[in-house]
Enzyme design. Sequence first.
Site, short mmCIF file in Angstrom:
data_model
loop_
_atom_site.label_atom_id
_atom_site.label_comp_id
_atom_site.label_asym_id
_atom_site.label_seq_id
_atom_site.Cartn_x
_atom_site.Cartn_y
_atom_site.Cartn_z
N ASP A 293 -5.17 1.40 -14.83
CA ASP A 293 -4.14 0.85 -13.91
C ASP A 293 -4.18 -0.46 -14.06
O ASP A 293 -4.99 -1.19 -14.51
CB ASP A 293 -4.39 1.30 -12.50
CG ASP A 293 -5.99 1.13 -12.21
OD1 ASP A 293 -6.85 0.57 -12.75
OD2 ASP A 293 -6.49 2.22 -11.27
N ASN B 187 -10.25 7.52 -0.19
CA ASN B 187 -9.52 8.34 -0.05
C ASN B 187 -9.16 9.46 -1.11
O ASN B 187 -8.25 10.23 -1.30
CB ASN B 187 -7.91 7.81 0.24
CG ASN B 187 -7.50 6.99 -0.70
OD1 ASN B 187 -8.15 6.97 -2.15
ND2 ASN B 187 -6.29 6.30 -0.79
N HIS C 189 -8.73 8.65 -4.36
CA HIS C 189 -7.85 8.41 -5.54
C HIS C 189 -8.75 8.25 -6.64
O HIS C 189 -9.92 7.93 -6.87
CB HIS C 189 -7.09 7.18 -4.93
CG HIS C 189 -7.74 5.75 -5.16
ND1 HIS C 189 -7.42 5.04 -3.99
CD2 HIS C 189 -8.57 5.13 -6.07
CE1 HIS C 189 -8.23 3.64 -4.31
NE2 HIS C 189 -8.72 3.90 -5.73
N GLU D 160 -3.03 7.95 -5.58
CA GLU D 160 -3.15 8.07 -4.38
C GLU D 160 -2.83 9.27 -3.87
O GLU D 160 -2.11 10.26 -4.51
CB GLU D 160 -2.34 7.15 -3.45
CG GLU D 160 -2.70 5.51 -3.79
CD GLU D 160 -3.96 4.85 -2.86
OE1 GLU D 160 -4.98 5.72 -2.89
OE2 GLU D 160 -3.89 3.92 -2.46
#
Length: 245
Positions: free
Chosen positions: A68, A137, A139, A144
Amino acid sequence: MLKIHMTDTYKAMSQKAAGIVAANIVLKPDCVLGLATGSSPIGLYRELITRCRAGELDFCRVKTVNLDEYVGMAPEDPQSYRRFMRENLFDHVNIDPANTHVPNGLAENLADECARYDQVISSLGRIDVQVLGIGHNGHIGFNEPAEEFSVNTHVVNLQEVTRQANARFFSSEDEVPRQAVTMGLRAIMQARQILMVVSGESKAEILREAFMGPVTPRVPASILQMHPCVTLVGDRAALSKLCDI
Ligand code: GLP
């Protein structure tokens, strides 16, 4: 299948993980490494640098593809993931920069950039080993939590919890970009081997959800339960809710 290696320290975790990556490079000198940023893999990269300097590893034919990049971030920006990779690995080993791939967060047309990046990934063939961390979370990369799993490289709006976690690399949370380009889950799931590195108690609960909870796009890492070859290397604190210790 999930294999878990528990270590006592971050250094031991990094050495164990580096051994797995190093084996890939030795056995297949032109292997494709999927690489991650974040604090978890820094020690692993440091170990690879040490082994390369000692003449044990040769990166001259290795190809890399990163997960990313932040949208709007120039490659030379100190906070960019391209710069992170240069500082933590690429500039210290004999890799050909032309063989390293990171999404272009500055692309004028982000949809075109996502399509281009998927083509880059396909042109490299399957990723041999995909290094992953995990966000609080759930990811992976910057995939996400969502209503559906995202298959292809895409632009993602970063959640507040993600921006807060990454604020430590910036002078303030306001400076953390709101969007990123991330590899989708297909390329990650098609990797021959997944190597997740995780340290610290703050990741214990999400690791339990990811590997023992239901497979759901609300916890993107849970899709790894469907992958045939996942190695999780973590310290005692991170694995405390997964393993009987
Ligand atoms: C970022 C990266 C992820 C990484 C995550 C966890 O959000 N995009 O690839 O896994 O941070 O980072 P850390 O290892 O610093 O906890």
